[in-house]
Design a protein around this motif. Structure first.
Motif, PDB file in Angstrom:
ATOM      1  N   LEU A   1       0.824  -1.209   0.000  1.00  0.00           N
ATOM      2  CA  LEU A   1       0.000   0.000   0.000  1.00  0.00           C
ATOM      3  C   LEU A   1       0.859   1.260   0.000  1.00  0.00           C
ATOM      4  O   LEU A   1       0.573   2.227  -0.713  1.00  0.00           O
ATOM      5  CB  LEU A   1      -0.930  -0.011   1.213  1.00  0.00           C
ATOM      6  N   CYS A   2       1.909   1.267   0.800  1.00  0.00           N
ATOM      7  CA  CYS A   2       2.777   2.449   0.866  1.00  0.00           C
ATOM      8  C   CYS A   2       3.573   2.628  -0.421  1.00  0.00           C
ATOM      9  O   CYS A   2       3.838   3.762  -0.836  1.00  0.00           O
ATOM     10  CB  CYS A   2       3.720   2.332   2.061  1.00  0.00           C
ATOM     11  N   ALA A   3       3.961   1.532  -1.056  1.00  0.00           N
ATOM     12  CA  ALA A   3       4.718   1.646  -2.302  1.00  0.00           C
ATOM     13  C   ALA A   3       3.899   2.259  -3.419  1.00  0.00           C
ATOM     14  O   ALA A   3       4.453   2.850  -4.352  1.00  0.00           O
ATOM     15  CB  ALA A   3       5.236   0.271  -2.729  1.00  0.00           C
ATOM     16  N   ARG A   4       2.580   2.138  -3.349  1.00  0.00           N
ATOM     17  CA  ARG A   4       1.696   2.733  -4.346  1.00  0.00           C
ATOM     18  C   ARG A   4       1.116   4.057  -3.897  1.00  0.00           C
ATOM     19  O   ARG A   4       0.167   4.568  -4.489  1.00  0.00           O
ATOM     20  CB  ARG A   4       0.566   1.762  -4.687  1.00  0.00           C
ATOM     21  N   GLY A   5       1.643   4.646  -2.826  1.00  0.00           N
ATOM     22  CA  GLY A   5       1.210   5.963  -2.389  1.00  0.00           C
ATOM     23  C   GLY A   5      -0.115   5.985  -1.671  1.00  0.00           C
ATOM     24  O   GLY A   5      -0.878   6.947  -1.817  1.00  0.00           O
ATOM     25  N   ASN A   6      -0.412   4.954  -0.869  1.00  0.00           N
ATOM     26  CA  ASN A   6      -1.657   4.912  -0.104  1.00  0.00           C
ATOM     27  C   ASN A   6      -1.342   4.641   1.366  1.00  0.00           C
ATOM     28  O   ASN A   6      -1.730   3.611   1.927  1.00  0.00           O
ATOM     29  CB  ASN A   6      -2.583   3.832  -0.658  1.00  0.00           C
ATOM     30  N   PRO A   7      -0.627   5.573   2.020  1.00  0.00           N
ATOM     31  CA  PRO A   7      -0.258   5.323   3.419  1.00  0.00           C
ATOM     32  C   PRO A   7      -1.420   5.439   4.389  1.00  0.00           C
ATOM     33  O   PRO A   7      -1.359   4.909   5.503  1.00  0.00           O
ATOM     34  CB  PRO A   7       0.805   6.385   3.698  1.00  0.00           C
ATOM     35  N   GLY A   8      -2.485   6.152   4.013  1.00  0.00           N
ATOM     36  CA  GLY A   8      -3.633   6.275   4.908  1.00  0.00           C
ATOM     37  C   GLY A   8      -4.296   4.933   5.178  1.00  0.00           C
ATOM     38  O   GLY A   8      -4.581   4.572   6.334  1.00  0.00           O
ATOM     39  N   MET A   9      -4.537   4.153   4.126  1.00  0.00           N
ATOM     40  CA  MET A   9      -5.108   2.820   4.309  1.00  0.00           C
ATOM     41  C   MET A   9      -4.126   1.897   5.027  1.00  0.00           C
ATOM     42  O   MET A   9      -4.532   1.050   5.831  1.00  0.00           O
ATOM     43  CB  MET A   9      -5.503   2.236   2.955  1.00  0.00           C
ATOM     44  N   ALA A  10      -2.835   2.065   4.745  1.00  0.00           N
ATOM     45  CA  ALA A  10      -1.838   1.253   5.445  1.00  0.00           C
ATOM     46  C   ALA A  10      -1.829   1.553   6.933  1.00  0.00           C
ATOM     47  O   ALA A  10      -1.669   0.640   7.767  1.00  0.00           O
ATOM     48  CB  ALA A  10      -0.454   1.511   4.839  1.00  0.00           C
ATOM     49  N   ARG A  11      -2.016   2.807   7.302  1.00  0.00           N
ATOM     50  CA  ARG A  11      -2.088   3.156   8.721  1.00  0.00           C
ATOM     51  C   ARG A  11      -3.311   2.527   9.378  1.00  0.00           C
ATOM     52  O   ARG A  11      -3.252   2.090  10.533  1.00  0.00           O
ATOM     53  CB  ARG A  11      -2.113   4.671   8.872  1.00  0.00           C
ATOM     54  N   GLY A  12      -4.421   2.422   8.630  1.00  0.00           N
ATOM     55  CA  GLY A  12      -5.590   1.738   9.167  1.00  0.00           C
ATOM     56  C   GLY A  12      -5.335   0.257   9.394  1.00  0.00           C
ATOM     57  O   GLY A  12      -5.799  -0.329  10.387  1.00  0.00           O
ATOM     58  N   VAL A  13      -4.611  -0.381   8.481  1.00  0.00           N
ATOM     59  CA  VAL A  13      -4.262  -1.795   8.660  1.00  0.00           C
ATOM     60  C   VAL A  13      -3.386  -1.975   9.895  1.00  0.00           C
ATOM     61  O   VAL A  13      -3.561  -2.925  10.678  1.00  0.00           O
ATOM     62  CB  VAL A  13      -3.559  -2.329   7.397  1.00  0.00           C
ATOM     63  N   VAL A  14      -2.442  -1.078  10.079  1.00  0.00           N
ATOM     64  CA  VAL A  14      -1.571  -1.160  11.257  1.00  0.00           C
ATOM     65  C   VAL A  14      -2.386  -0.995  12.539  1.00  0.00           C
ATOM     66  O   VAL A  14      -2.158  -1.698  13.530  1.00  0.00           O
ATOM     67  CB  VAL A  14      -0.463  -0.085  11.162  1.00  0.00           C
TER      68      VAL A  14
ATOM     69  N   ARG B   1      -5.572  -1.748  13.055  1.00  0.00           N
ATOM     70  CA  ARG B   1      -6.405  -2.923  13.301  1.00  0.00           C
ATOM     71  C   ARG B   1      -5.595  -4.119  13.785  1.00  0.00           C
ATOM     72  O   ARG B   1      -6.122  -4.968  14.498  1.00  0.00           O
ATOM     73  CB  ARG B   1      -7.165  -3.296  12.017  1.00  0.00           C
ATOM     74  N   HIS B   2      -4.321  -4.195  13.426  1.00  0.00           N
ATOM     75  CA  HIS B   2      -3.480  -5.323  13.834  1.00  0.00           C
ATOM     76  C   HIS B   2      -2.398  -4.865  14.806  1.00  0.00           C
ATOM     77  O   HIS B   2      -1.296  -5.420  14.831  1.00  0.00           O
ATOM     78  CB  HIS B   2      -2.829  -5.972  12.608  1.00  0.00           C
ATOM     79  N   ARG B   3      -2.702  -3.879  15.615  1.00  0.00           N
ATOM     80  CA  ARG B   3      -1.681  -3.340  16.518  1.00  0.00           C
ATOM     81  C   ARG B   3      -1.264  -4.357  17.577  1.00  0.00           C
ATOM     82  O   ARG B   3      -0.111  -4.347  18.034  1.00  0.00           O
ATOM     83  CB  ARG B   3      -2.192  -2.064  17.181  1.00  0.00           C
ATOM     84  N   ARG B   4      -2.171  -5.251  17.992  1.00  0.00           N
ATOM     85  CA  ARG B   4      -1.800  -6.236  19.012  1.00  0.00           C
ATOM     86  C   ARG B   4      -0.764  -7.222  18.476  1.00  0.00           C
ATOM     87  O   ARG B   4       0.202  -7.547  19.170  1.00  0.00           O
ATOM     88  CB  ARG B   4      -3.046  -6.980  19.474  1.00  0.00           C
ATOM     89  N   GLU B   5      -0.972  -7.701  17.248  1.00  0.00           N
ATOM     90  CA  GLU B   5       0.014  -8.617  16.668  1.00  0.00           C
ATOM     91  C   GLU B   5       1.358  -7.929  16.479  1.00  0.00           C
ATOM     92  O   GLU B   5       2.414  -8.542  16.701  1.00  0.00           O
ATOM     93  CB  GLU B   5      -0.488  -9.146  15.323  1.00  0.00           C
ATOM     94  N   LEU B   6       1.330  -6.641  16.103  1.00  0.00           N
ATOM     95  CA  LEU B   6       2.586  -5.925  15.894  1.00  0.00           C
ATOM     96  C   LEU B   6       3.319  -5.683  17.210  1.00  0.00           C
ATOM     97  O   LEU B   6       4.553  -5.743  17.270  1.00  0.00           O
ATOM     98  CB  LEU B   6       2.315  -4.594  15.192  1.00  0.00           C
ATOM     99  N   LEU B   7       2.567  -5.405  18.266  1.00  0.00           N
ATOM    100  CA  LEU B   7       3.210  -5.207  19.562  1.00  0.00           C
ATOM    101  C   LEU B   7       3.833  -6.499  20.082  1.00  0.00           C
ATOM    102  O   LEU B   7       4.904  -6.484  20.697  1.00  0.00           O
ATOM    103  CB  LEU B   7       2.190  -4.669  20.568  1.00  0.00           C
ATOM    104  N   SER B   8       3.171  -7.614  19.837  1.00  0.00           N
ATOM    105  CA  SER B   8       3.723  -8.896  20.288  1.00  0.00           C
ATOM    106  C   SER B   8       4.892  -9.353  19.439  1.00  0.00           C
ATOM    107  O   SER B   8       5.667 -10.220  19.860  1.00  0.00           O
ATOM    108  CB  SER B   8       2.629  -9.970  20.254  1.00  0.00           C
ATOM    109  N   ALA B   9       5.057  -8.780  18.221  1.00  0.00           N
ATOM    110  CA  ALA B   9       6.141  -9.203  17.338  1.00  0.00           C
ATOM    111  C   ALA B   9       7.481  -8.612  17.732  1.00  0.00           C
ATOM    112  O   ALA B   9       8.524  -9.163  17.390  1.00  0.00           O
ATOM    113  CB  ALA B   9       5.825  -8.826  15.893  1.00  0.00           C
ATOM    114  N   GLY B  10       7.494  -7.476  18.410  1.00  0.00           N
ATOM    115  CA  GLY B  10       8.763  -6.880  18.813  1.00  0.00           C
ATOM    116  C   GLY B  10       9.076  -5.612  18.038  1.00  0.00           C
ATOM    117  O   GLY B  10       8.280  -5.102  17.248  1.00  0.00           O
ATOM    118  N   GLY B  11      10.280  -5.090  18.286  1.00  0.00           N
ATOM    119  CA  GLY B  11      10.667  -3.801  17.724  1.00  0.00           C
ATOM    120  C   GLY B  11      11.018  -3.844  16.255  1.00  0.00           C
ATOM    121  O   GLY B  11      10.899  -2.831  15.555  1.00  0.00           O
ATOM    122  N   GLU B  12      11.460  -5.008  15.746  1.00  0.00           N
ATOM    123  CA  GLU B  12      11.841  -5.072  14.340  1.00  0.00           C
ATOM    124  C   GLU B  12      10.645  -4.836  13.431  1.00  0.00           C
ATOM    125  O   GLU B  12      10.744  -4.110  12.426  1.00  0.00           O
ATOM    126  CB  GLU B  12      12.466  -6.439  14.047  1.00  0.00           C
ATOM    127  N   ALA B  13       9.503  -5.421  13.770  1.00  0.00           N
ATOM    128  CA  ALA B  13       8.299  -5.192  12.969  1.00  0.00           C
ATOM    129  C   ALA B  13       7.868  -3.735  13.035  1.00  0.00           C
ATOM    130  O   ALA B  13       7.441  -3.153  12.018  1.00  0.00           O
ATOM    131  CB  ALA B  13       7.170  -6.102  13.441  1.00  0.00           C
TER     132      ALA B  13
END
Length: 500
Positions: free
Chosen positions: A223-236, A238-250
């Motif tokens: 999404l970001c590579a095609r210039g749509n960061p707003g929708m990408a921020r929404g995806v992030v 919605r999946h913030r719990r999985e990203l927090l459990s993944a660690g700092g690299e993600a």
């Protein structure tokens, strides 16, 4: 006895042995051992995979599916008549042949491949169920052909059968959907696969960051590579719990993708906000992130305020040096390209001079020289541009063939054939190969120039002849008028004399 055994071994077949045993006959020990060996091998052969497909039959089926004519029903009828057994290896071969097909349109080839794949699934043997790799290969082929309908059908069958989706397949499908403008479908596909736990990460093949984050990172990056960061921020979000459990690299990868997306979007304020969030979380923006911000600032100033190009770029480069990422040749090439777009010749040449002297902290490459020389040619400074090319060659920097070809094309477009011939001579001297297309271009340009010059000369001679003919006709008309006047005068004088 030994002769009898040898003759028995030489004349009795496997069928004879079976009939002999069925009739209650007792075999010698050697023949009994041979019977057991043959029986075990025969059963293993029956239970093994299908025999290899004949070469001619394989070629015929490949021609029918990949480049055949007729409708889809005709193709299925031809496949039924062939009697071929579609093994997984043969199915993979047909998929590769169809995905690399160039003579047939992508839509026709993809639909034939889809029909062939469904035909194979209907005729596959229970002991030869196609693995996940075959289905993933077919989906990747549909994605390369950009047939969204066939790709969706194949993914639907995969979800119904509960097969896992490889990360490579999911990345290619997501990129195809986003490029086609179907961002919402890509996000929904991520949600359905995550809900059914069909991504290959859940089957023990974790990616770099592991867990469910691999699919999220793929979608955010696409999404970001095609210039749509707003929708990408929404995806992030919605999946913030999985990203927090993944660690700092993600988290670091997510922020870099969002920063790149806002740079493509051209929103420098959001870029600064994301960069400040990264610094607050302890992540340092990379050199590529600073270059993306530099490109964003330069593009904005080219459109709205060209006078602010040098000051704002200088401030950002000072910030890069403070952060421990001194600007490289790529950074200065971004600035040179922006200056070239607004025809700032003096500033561009000044930056190239500083890079050559080593005062900029890096040295120019052939792309830097190409930008400046092209700018000089476009502004009519052909001699100065040739001097810059000679200075580059004297400094020991030898560009590739594309450098000379692009400059020769530009000079031919500007009707500067003499300078184009000089550039071609440099190309022959320092490259020595790949001169064919450039030579053809020069010959075509020279022939056009000769035809135009001949046409101009012909028109000039025609105009000159027309002027001469006009002058001669005028002089003749005037002479005729004078003669008439003179004759009229003489006639009047003679009449007067006769009257007297």
């Amino acid at each position: 006895m030994s002769a009898l055994r040898r003759s028995s071994l030489g004349t009795m077949s496997y069928h004879d042995l079976c009939c002999f045993c069925a009739g209650g006959g007792k075999l010698p020990p050697m023949l009994a051992t041979m019977q057991r060996l043959l029986t075990s091998r025969w059963h293993r052969f029956l239970s093994s995979s299908s025999p290899p497909v004949d070469t001619n039959l394989r070629r015929m089926v490949l021609h029918i599916v990949a480049s055949g004519v007729g409708s889809l029903d005709d193709m299925v009828a031809a496949l039924d008549r062939s009697g071929i057994v579609p093994t997984p290896a043969f199915v993979n071969e047909v998929i590769d042949a169809c995905s690399s097909q160039t003579g047939v349109s992508n839509s026709s080839s993809s639909r034939r491949l889809l029909r062939f794949f469904s035909w194979c699934q209907q005729r596959q043997r229970p002991q030869e169920q196609y693995g996940d790799d075959v289905v993933n290969r077919a989906i990747r082929a549909f994605a390369k052909m950009k047939d969204l309908t066939a790709m969706g059908i194949a993914i639907g069958h995969l979800q119904k059968e509960g097969r896992s989706v490889a990360l490579e397949t999911f990345a290619l499908v997501t990129d195809t959907l986003v490029r086609a403008g179907e961002e919402e479908k890509a996000v929904r596909l991520l949600g359905s696969l995550e809900k059914a736990r069909l991504l290959q990460d859940h089957h023990g093949n974790d990616g770099v960051v592991g867990g469910a984050c691999s699919g999220i990172l793929i979608v955010v990056h696409a999404l970001c590579a095609r210039g749509n960061p707003g929708m990408a921020r929404g995806v992030v979000w919605r999946h913030r719990r999985e990203l927090l459990s993944a660690g700092g690299e993600a988290t670091r990868i997510i922020y870099q993708s969002l920063l790149h997306g806002w740079c493509i979007r051209g929103n420098a304020r959001e870029v600064r906000r994301v960069m400040d969030q990264m610094k607050s979380l302890g992540f340092r923006p990379s050199l590529s992130s600073y270059n993306d911000l530099l490109l964003c600032i330069c593009n904005r100033n080219v459109k709205f305020n060209p006078s602010a190009l040098i000051p704002e770029a200088t401030n950002l480069m000072t910030e890069m040096r403070t952060a421990g990422f001194p600007p490289t040749t790529v950074s200065f090439n971004i600035l040179l390209s922006s200056l070239s777009r607004v025809r700032r010749i003096k500033e561009a040449y000044r930056i190239l001079y500083l890079m050559r002297q080593g005062e900029a902290g890096c040295h120019p490459d052939w792309a830097s020289y190409h930008i400046v020389v092209r700018l000089m040619y476009l502004s009519g400074r052909f001699v100065r541009g040739n001097r810059v090319v000679d200075e580059m060659l004297e400094a020991g920097l030898l560009p590739n063939v594309h450098f000379y070809q692009s400059l020769v094309e530009l000079l031919c477009a500007l009707d500067q054939v003499d300078h184009a011939l000089q550039m071609f001579e440099r190309m022959k001297k320092y490259c020595g190969q790949g001169n064919g297309p450039t030579y053809d271009l020069l010959m075509a340009k020279i022939s056009r120039c000769r035809r135009s010059s001949k046409l101009q000369d012909h028109e000039k001679h025609h105009r000159d002849g027309t002027k001469i003919g006009t002058r001669e006709s005028l002089s003749r008309r005037r002479a005729t008028q004078l003669n008439v006047y003179s004759m009229g005068g003489l006639f009047s004088i003679s009449n007067c004399r006769s009257m007297h």
